[in-house]
Design a protein around this motif. Sequence first.
Motif, PDB file in Angstrom:
ATOM      1  N   MET A  46      12.710   4.896   1.223  1.00  0.00           N
ATOM      2  CA  MET A  46      11.625   4.667   0.769  1.00  0.00           C
ATOM      3  C   MET A  46      10.388   4.953   1.589  1.00  0.00           C
ATOM      4  N   LYS A  47       8.562   5.004   1.150  1.00  0.00           N
ATOM      5  CA  LYS A  47       7.533   6.483   1.235  1.00  0.00           C
ATOM      6  C   LYS A  47       7.059   4.975   1.016  1.00  0.00           C
ATOM      7  N   GLU A  48       5.479   5.244   1.377  1.00  0.00           N
ATOM      8  CA  GLU A  48       5.016   4.504   1.250  1.00  0.00           C
ATOM      9  C   GLU A  48       3.382   4.672   0.314  1.00  0.00           C
ATOM     10  N   SER A  49       2.741   3.952  -0.351  1.00  0.00           N
ATOM     11  CA  SER A  49       1.892   4.571  -1.172  1.00  0.00           C
ATOM     12  C   SER A  49       0.709   4.354  -0.387  1.00  0.00           C
ATOM     13  N   LYS A  62      -0.582  -5.601 -11.541  1.00  0.00           N
ATOM     14  CA  LYS A  62      -0.462  -7.453 -12.692  1.00  0.00           C
ATOM     15  C   LYS A  62       0.309  -8.218 -10.953  1.00  0.00           C
ATOM     16  N   MET A  63       0.720  -7.442 -10.241  1.00  0.00           N
ATOM     17  CA  MET A  63       1.411  -7.653  -9.153  1.00  0.00           C
ATOM     18  C   MET A  63       0.003  -8.519  -8.361  1.00  0.00           C
ATOM     19  N   ALA A  64      -0.908  -7.840  -8.175  1.00  0.00           N
ATOM     20  CA  ALA A  64      -2.641  -8.353  -7.626  1.00  0.00           C
ATOM     21  C   ALA A  64      -2.398  -9.228  -7.843  1.00  0.00           C
ATOM     22  N   LEU A 124      -1.612 -11.896 -10.774  1.00  0.00           N
ATOM     23  CA  LEU A 124      -1.372 -12.891 -10.838  1.00  0.00           C
ATOM     24  C   LEU A 124      -1.272 -13.519  -9.693  1.00  0.00           C
ATOM     25  N   LEU A 125      -1.411 -12.706  -8.064  1.00  0.00           N
ATOM     26  CA  LEU A 125      -1.079 -13.178  -6.831  1.00  0.00           C
ATOM     27  C   LEU A 125      -2.075 -14.283  -6.511  1.00  0.00           C
ATOM     28  N   ARG A 151      -4.757 -14.439  -8.969  1.00  0.00           N
ATOM     29  CA  ARG A 151      -4.993 -15.977  -9.835  1.00  0.00           C
ATOM     30  C   ARG A 151      -3.813 -17.374  -9.612  1.00  0.00           C
ATOM     31  N   ARG A 152      -2.692 -16.819  -9.080  1.00  0.00           N
ATOM     32  CA  ARG A 152      -2.022 -19.045  -8.570  1.00  0.00           C
ATOM     33  C   ARG A 152      -2.722 -19.590 -10.137  1.00  0.00           C
ATOM     34  N   GLN A 171       8.347 -16.869 -10.312  1.00  0.00           N
ATOM     35  CA  GLN A 171       7.735 -16.703  -9.223  1.00  0.00           C
ATOM     36  C   GLN A 171       5.972 -15.952  -9.227  1.00  0.00           C
ATOM     37  N   PHE A 172       5.926 -16.218 -11.080  1.00  0.00           N
ATOM     38  CA  PHE A 172       4.619 -15.870 -11.684  1.00  0.00           C
ATOM     39  C   PHE A 172       4.517 -16.963 -12.223  1.00  0.00           C
TER      40      PHE A 172
END
Lengths: 353, 353
Positions: free
Chosen positions: A1-4, A56-58, A60-61, A63-64, A99-100
């Motif tokens: 795994m690498k980091e972006s 999308k994750m960020a 959704l996170l 906005r909760r 989770q969303f």
Amino acid sequence: MKESNSNSTGVKEIARLANVSIGTVDRVIHNRKGVSDETRKKVNAIIEELNFRPNKMASLLARRDQVNIGVLIPKTSSETNYWSYPLVGITQAVDELKQFGVSVTHFFYDLDSKNSFTTASEQILAADLQGVLLAPSFIEESLMLTKKLTEANIPFVFINSDLPRQESLSYIGPDLFQSGRLAAQIISMMAREADDIFIVNISTELELDHHLLRKEQGFRKYFEEHNIANTILTLNINHTDNQSVKKQLSKALASAPNARVLFVTNSRVNVVARVLADHPQKLILIGYDFIEENIRCLENESISFIISQRPKEQGYQGIMALYKHLFGLGDAERTNYMPIDIITKENFHYYKN
Amino acid sequence: MKESNSNSTGVKEIARLANVSIGTVDRVIHNRKGVSDETRKKVNAIIEELNFRPNKMASLLARRDQVNIGVLIPKTSSETNYWSYPLVGITQAVDELKQFGVSVTHFFYDLDSKNSFTTASEQILAADLQGVLLAPSFIEESLMLTKKLTEANIPFVFINSDLPRQESLSYIGPDLFQSGRLAAQIISMMAREADDIFIVNISTELELDHHLLRKEQGFRKYFEEHNIANTILTLNINHTDNQSVKKQLSKALASAPNARVLFVTNSRVNVVARVLADHPQKLILIGYDFIEENIRCLENESISFIISQRPKEQGYQGIMALYKHLFGLGDAERTNYMPIDIITKENFHYYKN
DNA sequence: CTGAAAGCGCTTACAG
DNA sequence: CTGAAAGCGCTTACAG
């Protein structure tokens, strides 16, 4: 795994390039008001150029948001476990989506009672729901409900059967006519020239509606189109208990000595298989729905084919359609016909839908 | 939409209850070292009690891991577009997952050239990959590759065909034997007693391996088990061009005047359909794979049934299995058999797999 | 072995 | 109309 590498695109980078704050970038992305035309253009140009898609994750996170979806389907009865399959799909979708911020409230009705549908409808309207997934088994009662939902601006999706001309987001379910055609094709390949074919509709008056008729129409259409000469008889049985089915079936078969193929237009094909167990002649049976009773009949070879329309997937896709709509992630097609699957003794084991 | 109540469970809340920092909670959640047994127990107890499940989105967002998955499958040839379907599934999965940091590097090989497979293998080993999805068409060459992958600790998943006894994470694809059985069942229902049945294996020596034989075995097994008396003949054609197929087929049919059903054990069934176009007698054809050439033959009714094993879903699930493994989200089953779908003229239109 | 701080890429009040 | 700051629920160095 690498980091972006984090100097990649993002609201921050866009803000930098456009010489605005990330708040403004956010406003432009979501078409919110309070941005000058000039700024909007500038930001949009950069978004274009970078081919930026928000994470999308960020999103959704941050906005909760929480949505609660009402599910209105028949309860699983002792007669058939059909509705347990869409329920599995619904549960699976909710598991993935919780989770969303997606949750579900269940409302069940009794397929033998319009009243129970109406009662559940009232509960739905009283609940705090952001969307509704429903199987509109009773036309009038369903229309009452969807009218109110439309007024209240609550989106809804139909599964299993459709109510055209409604403001539903989507319909997800079978193409009944086409499934009748498919049954006809299979039977036409198996039947001998001299065989008579019975179409058997088993249904109390409550249900004897467009559903079974659409299948019958598709079935007959196929034979017409192909100029197949077999005699096709229709038998309507409007009691669903074993005794009634047995009596009417025996009578019909007695008067049609050449009958060798039976097409049962719904999941009650297993009832037919059972009452036919002591029939002197081996008949070919084909019917509908991947339910336990029918699978057992495939196993003991009293039913040859079952047509199934992915009940699980209907539930799954129904929830997904609502979720995507509610979170502004795109809308599904208005009409989504399920694949029409052919199930036999040799492939039911791997069928998971 | 409503907003969530934020005093709910979360690492912060757990940290508060356990009187530790959220960093320590994180360590416990992921079983990292550097936590005293006592603290670990205390935190775990609270996690238990709250039935806490970490928020996947937040986790992924914070980790910003990137994985690159290598995909090694045959290239779509002019002869068949079969491999375009798994590719669609792969692309769909990557589209869904790229927001989670998943990307893919494609490596294609030529089904007519073991060399091209070996070359691609070397490229894979040289690339910086965190996982590999492959169709191990050539056994020896695939073993070479998977051995190296295992040494390098790179997880891999097989699709379409399996190499048992390998350290693969999963196999996702057909149960060949069972699909042969299904073909036999369908044919047994359609064939008349006097009909002879041909099993037709069309394949260059390269491919004439376990694949087609497994299907033939399943097919014959079904007839044996059911004591069906039809004569079953096997015809092996080891050239794939129209001319060769036509010649050998004509010869075989000439010597078997009662042959009325042909089971072609792979996707080349459309070639048979074509060379049979001017055959005096109407034959029943059944074969494999949802590819354009075969669909056209379903349409013009020169093929009766096609068996398909969800090529798109194989690709989709393959990527998903790797993703879940790489992100520690759980492992798929070692063996995942696809449903065995029966496709005809009347249902291919809604088949999306 | 443990904690405090910064950060992932967004959104949301709030201030101006 | 616009910006700066705080926060979503986690993870990751870093410091002690």
